[in-house]
Design a protein around this motif. Structure first.
Motif, PDB file in Angstrom:
ATOM      1  N   HIS A   1       0.848  -1.081  -0.013  1.00  0.00           N
ATOM      2  CA  HIS A   1      -0.130   0.062  -0.095  1.00  0.00           C
ATOM      3  C   HIS A   1       0.775   1.423  -0.043  1.00  0.00           C
ATOM      4  O   HIS A   1       1.580   1.516   1.025  1.00  0.00           O
ATOM      5  CB  HIS A   1      -0.919   0.060   1.104  1.00  0.00           C
TER       6      HIS A   1
ATOM      7  N   LYS B   1       1.979   5.021   0.267  1.00  0.00           N
ATOM      8  CA  LYS B   1       1.350   6.221   0.654  1.00  0.00           C
ATOM      9  C   LYS B   1       2.271   7.393   0.455  1.00  0.00           C
ATOM     10  O   LYS B   1       3.641   7.213   0.040  1.00  0.00           O
ATOM     11  CB  LYS B   1       1.026   6.010   2.144  1.00  0.00           C
ATOM     12  N   LYS B   2       1.878   8.618   0.733  1.00  0.00           N
ATOM     13  CA  LYS B   2       2.712   9.683   0.921  1.00  0.00           C
ATOM     14  C   LYS B   2       2.040  10.332   1.959  1.00  0.00           C
ATOM     15  O   LYS B   2       1.155  10.889   2.108  1.00  0.00           O
ATOM     16  CB  LYS B   2       2.495  10.871  -0.363  1.00  0.00           C
TER      17      LYS B   2
ATOM     18  N   GLU C   1       0.468  10.484   5.043  1.00  0.00           N
ATOM     19  CA  GLU C   1      -0.762   9.646   5.608  1.00  0.00           C
ATOM     20  C   GLU C   1      -1.805   9.505   4.338  1.00  0.00           C
ATOM     21  O   GLU C   1      -2.876   9.005   4.618  1.00  0.00           O
ATOM     22  CB  GLU C   1      -1.443  10.111   6.769  1.00  0.00           C
ATOM     23  N   GLU C   2      -1.588   9.748   3.117  1.00  0.00           N
ATOM     24  CA  GLU C   2      -2.344   9.860   2.057  1.00  0.00           C
ATOM     25  C   GLU C   2      -2.091   8.739   1.407  1.00  0.00           C
ATOM     26  O   GLU C   2      -0.952   8.190   0.953  1.00  0.00           O
ATOM     27  CB  GLU C   2      -2.267  11.095   0.985  1.00  0.00           C
ATOM     28  N   SER C   3      -3.333   7.699   1.199  1.00  0.00           N
ATOM     29  CA  SER C   3      -3.107   6.752   0.284  1.00  0.00           C
ATOM     30  C   SER C   3      -2.935   7.124  -1.190  1.00  0.00           C
ATOM     31  O   SER C   3      -3.696   8.136  -1.796  1.00  0.00           O
ATOM     32  CB  SER C   3      -4.339   5.810   0.490  1.00  0.00           C
ATOM     33  N   LEU C   4      -2.105   6.332  -1.968  1.00  0.00           N
ATOM     34  CA  LEU C   4      -1.599   6.532  -3.149  1.00  0.00           C
ATOM     35  C   LEU C   4      -2.097   5.484  -4.071  1.00  0.00           C
ATOM     36  O   LEU C   4      -3.269   5.573  -5.049  1.00  0.00           O
ATOM     37  CB  LEU C   4      -0.483   6.875  -3.442  1.00  0.00           C
TER      38      LEU C   4
ATOM     39  N   ASN D   1      -6.924   7.242  -5.670  1.00  0.00           N
ATOM     40  CA  ASN D   1      -6.494   6.442  -4.651  1.00  0.00           C
ATOM     41  C   ASN D   1      -7.669   5.956  -3.833  1.00  0.00           C
ATOM     42  O   ASN D   1      -7.381   4.997  -2.906  1.00  0.00           O
ATOM     43  CB  ASN D   1      -5.884   7.630  -3.204  1.00  0.00           C
TER      44      ASN D   1
ATOM     45  N   SER E   1       2.122  -1.491   4.627  1.00  0.00           N
ATOM     46  CA  SER E   1       1.734  -0.284   4.287  1.00  0.00           C
ATOM     47  C   SER E   1       3.201   0.344   3.911  1.00  0.00           C
ATOM     48  O   SER E   1       3.988   0.332   4.763  1.00  0.00           O
ATOM     49  CB  SER E   1       0.952   0.386   5.438  1.00  0.00           C
TER      50      SER E   1
ATOM     51  N   LYS F   1       4.990   4.231   3.133  1.00  0.00           N
ATOM     52  CA  LYS F   1       4.993   5.627   3.228  1.00  0.00           C
ATOM     53  C   LYS F   1       5.977   6.147   2.274  1.00  0.00           C
ATOM     54  O   LYS F   1       7.328   5.949   2.498  1.00  0.00           O
ATOM     55  CB  LYS F   1       5.205   6.304   4.559  1.00  0.00           C
TER      56      LYS F   1
END
Length: 230
Positions: A5, A7-8, A10-13, A125, A217, A219
């Motif tokens: 998963h 992410k950037k 806390e944003e899901s990409l 996303n 997950s 980041k």
């Protein structure tokens, strides 16, 4: 298949699916291509929306000038009569003076608007919640439908200075822009999992084990081109 998963902060990409047998080098190339490809789709969607509202981009020496200034300087957009949208143009002035104001008619503008929505959906996303993975093929499909819609509306093509054309030809110049800060070049990329660097030359299984049912997950950060996974 194992899923990452991406992410950037806390944003899901997007969700990335692979196998634990993959080489870290190959995985980083693939993830970087998808990550940067999504950014390209987003840039294009923004520009195509602007195209639908205000027509083609003015030559650089005319952008931001008032009508009086253009007249006083005796400047002329030689592409205005070459790049006319299908069905004729409707004048919708661009208040920032970046595009020429000769916009597509409502029917052709709708073609662009619907395609923008479709392209955004492919790389959204929100697909993470639906457990849908994004691949390089997904990104290419989004780019292809945007190109197709622009070709329908502007069969004669766009001027060489229009950023949409530059994006399609992979000649975009992002230098000095906010967009350039978002791009992460693959050679700079470093992936981390559970505080450990996923070292090039090794396989993913060397770090997360042989279980193909894993979901991790990740980041993605810009700092020193590194991505942090957990």
């Amino acid at each position: 298949m194992v899923k990452l998963h991406i992410k950037k902060a806390e944003e899901s990409l997007f969700l990335y699916e692979t196998t634990v047998q993959i080489l870290i080098d190959d995985m980083m190339k693939d993830v970087a291509a998808i990550y940067n490809g999504r950014l390209k789709v987003e840039r294009l969607c923004w520009e195509v929306e602007s195209l639908s509202k205000h027509g083609i981009t003015l030559p650089p020496n005319m952008q931001g000038l008032t009508d009086d200034q253009i007249t006083d300087l005796k400047l002329k957009d030689e592409w205005e009569d070459k790049c006319i949208p299908s069905g004729g143009a409707v004048f919708k002035k661009d208040d920032i003076g970046r595009r020429n104001g000769h916009a597509p008619n409502d029917q052709m503008a709708e073609v662009l608007t619907k395609t923008i929505a479709e392209a955004k959906a492919k790389i959204s996303n929100k697909n993470v919640a639906s457990n849908m993975c994004v691949t390089q093929a997904t990104v290419q499909d989004a780019l292809d439908i945007l190109r197709g819609a622009v070709t329908i509306v502007y069969p004669m093509g766009l001027p060489p200075h229009d950023p949409i054309r530059a994006e399609f030809e992979n000649e975009e110049d992002l230098s000095g822009s906010q967009a350039s800060l978002d791009v992460i070049e693959e050679p700079q990329a470093v992936l981390w999992w559970a505080g450990k660097e996923l070292q090039r030359g090794k396989k993913l299984m060397d770090f997360i084990g042989k279980n193909e049912k894993n979901k991790n997950s990740c980041k993605n950060t810009k700092a020193r081109g590194r991505s942090t996974c957990s």
